[in-house]
Write a protein that holds these residues in place. Structure first.
Motif, PDB file in Angstrom:
ATOM      1  N   THR A  62      -4.675  -1.273  -7.977  1.00  0.00           N
ATOM      2  CA  THR A  62      -5.879  -0.462  -7.758  1.00  0.00           C
ATOM      3  C   THR A  62      -5.498   0.813  -6.998  1.00  0.00           C
ATOM      4  N   SER A  63      -6.495   1.614  -6.740  1.00  0.00           N
ATOM      5  CA  SER A  63      -6.298   2.826  -5.928  1.00  0.00           C
ATOM      6  C   SER A  63      -6.887   2.597  -4.546  1.00  0.00           C
ATOM      7  N   ASP A  64      -6.371   3.330  -3.549  1.00  0.00           N
ATOM      8  CA  ASP A  64      -6.927   3.193  -2.204  1.00  0.00           C
ATOM      9  C   ASP A  64      -8.308   3.825  -2.163  1.00  0.00           C
ATOM     10  N   SER A  65      -8.959   3.755  -1.000  1.00  0.00           N
ATOM     11  CA  SER A  65     -10.344   4.235  -0.884  1.00  0.00           C
ATOM     12  C   SER A  65     -10.481   5.735  -1.128  1.00  0.00           C
ATOM     13  N   TYR A  66      -9.379   6.482  -0.981  1.00  0.00           N
ATOM     14  CA  TYR A  66      -9.438   7.936  -1.190  1.00  0.00           C
ATOM     15  C   TYR A  66      -8.899   8.338  -2.564  1.00  0.00           C
ATOM     16  N   SER A 123       0.827  -1.218   0.000  1.00  0.00           N
ATOM     17  CA  SER A 123       0.000   0.000   0.000  1.00  0.00           C
ATOM     18  C   SER A 123       0.857   1.262   0.000  1.00  0.00           C
ATOM     19  N   SER A 124       0.144   2.380  -0.090  1.00  0.00           N
ATOM     20  CA  SER A 124       0.757   3.717  -0.003  1.00  0.00           C
ATOM     21  C   SER A 124       1.838   3.929  -1.051  1.00  0.00           C
ATOM     22  N   SER A 142      -3.422   7.155  -3.507  1.00  0.00           N
ATOM     23  CA  SER A 142      -2.249   6.317  -3.746  1.00  0.00           C
ATOM     24  C   SER A 142      -2.683   4.977  -4.339  1.00  0.00           C
ATOM     25  N   LYS A 143      -1.698   4.232  -4.744  1.00  0.00           N
ATOM     26  CA  LYS A 143      -1.981   2.936  -5.350  1.00  0.00           C
ATOM     27  C   LYS A 143      -1.912   1.815  -4.320  1.00  0.00           C
ATOM     28  N   LYS A 144      -2.701   0.787  -4.593  1.00  0.00           N
ATOM     29  CA  LYS A 144      -2.707  -0.415  -3.762  1.00  0.00           C
ATOM     30  C   LYS A 144      -2.409  -1.598  -4.676  1.00  0.00           C
TER      31      LYS A 144
END
Length: 284
Positions: free
Chosen positions: A251-255, A215-216, A258-260
């Protein structure tokens, strides 16, 4: 003294004897003429046959039941023997499958061992893995007596699977990279992308997807599905260049800030029968 036989009695006996002889003679003559058994023989045969028939009914019944019981016992014995053979075949099939899986795992480890030029490796076998901590830890059969130390990297058939976190005399505890507890030492990793490397750490494990999570990661990072992920060596916990896996999904994080990244582990974390402990040449 009174006479035992009177003249009248003797006469009657003689007449009776003559009648019997006559009947026998006549019966024999008639049987020769008609090709049938004599009368008295037929009577005796009929009486004998009837008696034999009467006796044979219960005898045959008992014999039939005895044969049925014997056949049932034989069938039971044969069924038991066949079942034992089937169970034996099934057990041998499972045993063969297990040996084949171990053989494939060892072959992959031999190829992996050739690539670890800066580190010696120690082979070990998984001796314990609890269902309650299946994704968190396992125990191997090598410890301090074999030179194992806390913090050493542990590899499966194709890449890193965890770190040694507890060392005993003859066994050690390995914390897996799929462990999600907060106090777990996160492994520093690098994505080998076409436009350069992207560094990060393993932050989580998705048990449903059976994927490691990174993450991040900045949205500007050039990471793509299929990119190789290896250990970076940053932080000094594990050597660099150990294979972690490949990117399966980005994918992208919930906001959306950043990428996940989802990483498919190179080693099957659900099947860890044999491992390699990476020992640095300086330590060994």
């Amino acid at each position: 003294m009174r006479k035992i036989f009177s003249s009248r009695t003797i006469v009657l006996l003689m007449i009776g004897f003559l009648v019997v002889v006559g009947l026998i003679a006549g019966s024999n003559w008639w049987s020769k003429k008609t090709n049938n058994p004599p009368f008295f023989q037929r009577v005796v045969n009929d009486l004998t046959g009837g008696a034999a028939k009467v006796i044979s009914i219960p005898t045959n019944a008992v014999g039939t039941r005895a044969n049925s019981l014997a056949n049932l016992l034989n069938t039971f014995s044969e069924n038991k023997a066949l079942k034992a053979k089937v169970d034996g075949y099934a057990q041998n099939k499972v045993k063969l499958q297990t040996v084949e899986e171990e053989n494939q795992s060892l072959k992959k480890q031999l190829d992996l061992k050739k690539s670890l030029t800066d580190y010696e490796t120690l082979s070990a076998v998984t001796t314990s893995r609890s269902p309650t901590t299946w994704n968190s830890q396992l125990v191997i059969d090598k410890g301090a007596k074999s030179g194992v130390k806390k913090g050493m990297a542990v590899l499966g058939d194709s890449g890193i699977i965890g770190l040694v976190t507890e060392v005993n005399t003859v066994n050690s505890k390995v914390t897996l990279i799929s462990d999600t507890s907060e106090d777990t030492n996160r492994i520093a990793i690098t994505v080998k992308g076409g436009s350069g490397d992207t560094n990060g750490i393993v932050t989580d494990y998705d048990a449903d997807k059976k994927m490691l999570v990174m993450s991040s990661i900045a949205n500007s990072a050039n990471v793509n599905k299929g990119d190789t992920v290896v250990t970076s060596g940053l932080g000094g916990l594990v050597p660099s260049g150990l294979l972690v896996g490949k990117i399966s999904e980005v994918t992208s994080d919930s906001y959306g800030l950043s990428k996940k990244i989802y990483i498919e582990p190179s080693s099957d974390l659900s099947k860890i029968a044999t491992v390699l402990v990476a020992k640095s040449s300086m330590e060994s």
